[in-house]
Motif scaffolding. Structure first.
Motif, PDB file in Angstrom:
ATOM      1  N   TYR A  32     -18.397  75.644   1.952  1.00 28.75           N
ATOM      2  CA  TYR A  32     -17.956  75.525   0.573  1.00 28.75           C
ATOM      3  C   TYR A  32     -17.134  74.251   0.483  1.00 28.75           C
ATOM      4  O   TYR A  32     -16.099  74.121   1.131  1.00 28.75           O
ATOM      5  CB  TYR A  32     -17.115  76.729   0.136  1.00 28.75           C
ATOM      6  CG  TYR A  32     -16.678  76.587  -1.297  1.00 28.75           C
ATOM      7  CD1 TYR A  32     -17.571  76.845  -2.328  1.00 28.75           C
ATOM      8  CD2 TYR A  32     -15.410  76.124  -1.616  1.00 28.75           C
ATOM      9  CE1 TYR A  32     -17.207  76.677  -3.641  1.00 28.75           C
ATOM     10  CE2 TYR A  32     -15.029  75.955  -2.932  1.00 28.75           C
ATOM     11  CZ  TYR A  32     -15.925  76.233  -3.932  1.00 28.75           C
ATOM     12  OH  TYR A  32     -15.564  76.048  -5.240  1.00 28.75           O
ATOM     13  N   THR A  33     -17.613  73.268  -0.259  1.00 30.97           N
ATOM     14  CA  THR A  33     -16.943  71.978  -0.412  1.00 30.97           C
ATOM     15  C   THR A  33     -16.779  71.658  -1.892  1.00 30.97           C
ATOM     16  O   THR A  33     -17.180  70.601  -2.362  1.00 30.97           O
ATOM     17  CB  THR A  33     -17.751  70.854   0.266  1.00 30.97           C
ATOM     18  OG1 THR A  33     -19.037  70.808  -0.327  1.00 30.97           O
ATOM     19  CG2 THR A  33     -17.880  71.055   1.741  1.00 30.97           C
ATOM     20  N   GLY A  34     -16.238  72.613  -2.635  1.00 31.42           N
ATOM     21  CA  GLY A  34     -16.169  72.462  -4.080  1.00 31.42           C
ATOM     22  C   GLY A  34     -17.447  72.961  -4.727  1.00 31.42           C
ATOM     23  O   GLY A  34     -17.541  73.096  -5.934  1.00 31.42           O
ATOM     24  N   ARG A  35     -18.433  73.240  -3.924  1.00 33.36           N
ATOM     25  CA  ARG A  35     -19.712  73.812  -4.327  1.00 33.36           C
ATOM     26  C   ARG A  35     -20.343  74.425  -3.075  1.00 33.36           C
ATOM     27  O   ARG A  35     -19.958  74.115  -1.958  1.00 33.36           O
ATOM     28  CB  ARG A  35     -20.636  72.774  -4.950  1.00 33.36           C
ATOM     29  CG  ARG A  35     -21.090  71.691  -4.005  1.00 33.36           C
ATOM     30  CD  ARG A  35     -21.954  70.626  -4.657  1.00 33.36           C
ATOM     31  NE  ARG A  35     -21.241  69.923  -5.687  1.00 33.36           N
ATOM     32  CZ  ARG A  35     -21.524  70.001  -6.991  1.00 33.36           C
ATOM     33  NH1 ARG A  35     -22.513  70.736  -7.399  1.00 33.36           N
ATOM     34  NH2 ARG A  35     -20.831  69.332  -7.876  1.00 33.36           N
ATOM     35  N   ASN A  36     -21.292  75.296  -3.263  1.00 36.87           N
ATOM     36  CA  ASN A  36     -21.980  75.931  -2.140  1.00 36.87           C
ATOM     37  C   ASN A  36     -22.967  74.956  -1.509  1.00 36.87           C
ATOM     38  O   ASN A  36     -23.716  74.288  -2.210  1.00 36.87           O
ATOM     39  CB  ASN A  36     -22.720  77.176  -2.609  1.00 36.87           C
ATOM     40  CG  ASN A  36     -21.773  78.226  -3.125  1.00 36.87           C
ATOM     41  OD1 ASN A  36     -20.722  78.448  -2.538  1.00 36.87           O
ATOM     42  ND2 ASN A  36     -22.121  78.862  -4.220  1.00 36.87           N
ATOM     43  N   VAL A  37     -22.952  74.890  -0.183  1.00 34.23           N
ATOM     44  CA  VAL A  37     -23.818  73.972   0.549  1.00 34.23           C
ATOM     45  C   VAL A  37     -24.438  74.714   1.730  1.00 34.23           C
ATOM     46  O   VAL A  37     -23.726  75.363   2.499  1.00 34.23           O
ATOM     47  CB  VAL A  37     -23.024  72.755   1.076  1.00 34.23           C
ATOM     48  CG1 VAL A  37     -23.912  71.840   1.889  1.00 34.23           C
ATOM     49  CG2 VAL A  37     -22.375  72.002  -0.049  1.00 34.23           C
ATOM     50  N   LEU A  38     -25.748  74.628   1.877  1.00 32.63           N
ATOM     51  CA  LEU A  38     -26.446  75.137   3.052  1.00 32.63           C
ATOM     52  C   LEU A  38     -26.774  73.960   3.951  1.00 32.63           C
ATOM     53  O   LEU A  38     -27.079  72.867   3.474  1.00 32.63           O
ATOM     54  CB  LEU A  38     -27.725  75.860   2.646  1.00 32.63           C
ATOM     55  CG  LEU A  38     -27.537  77.103   1.789  1.00 32.63           C
ATOM     56  CD1 LEU A  38     -28.894  77.668   1.383  1.00 32.63           C
ATOM     57  CD2 LEU A  38     -26.720  78.146   2.514  1.00 32.63           C
ATOM     58  N   GLN A  39     -26.737  74.186   5.261  1.00 32.50           N
ATOM     59  CA  GLN A  39     -26.911  73.110   6.220  1.00 32.50           C
ATOM     60  C   GLN A  39     -27.894  73.529   7.305  1.00 32.50           C
ATOM     61  O   GLN A  39     -27.880  74.666   7.759  1.00 32.50           O
ATOM     62  CB  GLN A  39     -25.549  72.790   6.852  1.00 32.50           C
ATOM     63  CG  GLN A  39     -25.583  71.854   8.010  1.00 32.50           C
ATOM     64  CD  GLN A  39     -24.204  71.663   8.617  1.00 32.50           C
ATOM     65  OE1 GLN A  39     -23.196  72.046   8.047  1.00 32.50           O
ATOM     66  NE2 GLN A  39     -24.165  71.063   9.785  1.00 32.50           N
ATOM     67  N   ALA A  40     -28.737  72.605   7.730  1.00 39.09           N
ATOM     68  CA  ALA A  40     -29.644  72.817   8.861  1.00 39.09           C
ATOM     69  C   ALA A  40     -29.794  71.492   9.588  1.00 39.09           C
ATOM     70  O   ALA A  40     -29.823  70.431   8.959  1.00 39.09           O
ATOM     71  CB  ALA A  40     -31.005  73.313   8.391  1.00 39.09           C
ATOM     72  N   GLY A 125     -12.215  67.943  -2.001  1.00 36.57           N
ATOM     73  CA  GLY A 125     -11.247  69.012  -1.834  1.00 36.57           C
ATOM     74  C   GLY A 125     -11.359  69.739  -0.506  1.00 36.57           C
ATOM     75  O   GLY A 125     -12.049  69.322   0.411  1.00 36.57           O
ATOM     76  N   ILE A 126     -10.657  70.855  -0.432  1.00 34.90           N
ATOM     77  CA  ILE A 126     -10.600  71.667   0.780  1.00 34.90           C
ATOM     78  C   ILE A 126     -11.958  72.321   1.022  1.00 34.90           C
ATOM     79  O   ILE A 126     -12.613  72.787   0.098  1.00 34.90           O
ATOM     80  CB  ILE A 126      -9.492  72.724   0.656  1.00 34.90           C
ATOM     81  CG1 ILE A 126      -8.137  72.034   0.557  1.00 34.90           C
ATOM     82  CG2 ILE A 126      -9.513  73.688   1.830  1.00 34.90           C
ATOM     83  CD1 ILE A 126      -6.974  72.955   0.321  1.00 34.90           C
ATOM     84  N   THR A 127     -12.360  72.354   2.291  1.00 29.93           N
ATOM     85  CA  THR A 127     -13.655  72.921   2.662  1.00 29.93           C
ATOM     86  C   THR A 127     -13.479  74.033   3.690  1.00 29.93           C
ATOM     87  O   THR A 127     -12.526  74.027   4.465  1.00 29.93           O
ATOM     88  CB  THR A 127     -14.579  71.849   3.257  1.00 29.93           C
ATOM     89  OG1 THR A 127     -14.031  71.406   4.492  1.00 29.93           O
ATOM     90  CG2 THR A 127     -14.747  70.676   2.330  1.00 29.93           C
TER      91      THR A 127
END
Length: 149
Positions: A32-40, A125-127
């Motif tokens: 979560y970096t100010g929005r939802n993020v998926l990572q691969a 912002g905060i992650t």
């Protein structure tokens, strides 16, 4: 065209070493970096198992911004020691230093702060994040070993 051939050469040089897969893992994560993020992506470990090591690799981020899907490349570097995790990641929109906990290099739990470097402040912002590392080979040297007395 020159970059294309350099990339192919680089990957063939990596694959020439048969032990490259022993220190490689596939990462799947959520942040979560100010929005939802998926990572691969991929992670490669440099250093010995159970000691100080550096983990680096490329990732692909998926997020939704301004009602459209975005796939963003990212590079990250982590330093792990005794379960502690220090790292930084960079993509085209932000730089994010991180600190966290590594559970035998299987799970990374981390937090940090995302500094925007683009006028479109998608990440700021905060992650908070969690990452699962899956080794593609049995008896992988990517994971830390449990030491029993």
């Amino acid at each position: 065209m020159k970059k294309y051939w350099m990339t192919i050469f680089f990957f063939f040089a990596l694959l020439a070493n048969a032990q490259i897969f022993e220190k490689t893992a596939i990462n799947l994560g959520y942040r979560y970096t100010g929005r939802n993020v998926l990572q691969a992506g991929l992670e490669f470990r440099i250093g010995d198992s159970g000691g100080h090591s550096v983990i680096l690799g490329p990732s692909l981020l998926y997020t939704r911004a301004k009602k459209e899907d975005k796939l963003l490349p990212e590079a990250n570097v982590y330093y792990t020691t005794s379960g502690q995790l220090y790292g930084v990641s960079i993509n085209q929109y932000s730089i994010e230093p991180r600190v966290g906990v590594s559970l035998l290099n299987i799970f990374f739990l981390n937090t940090g702060y995302s500094f925007p470097i683009d006028k479109n402040k998608y990440f700021k912002g905060i992650t908070f994040g969690i990452q699962l590392n899956i080794a593609p080979v049995r008896n992988s040297k990517f994971y830390d070993q449990i030491k029993i007395m």
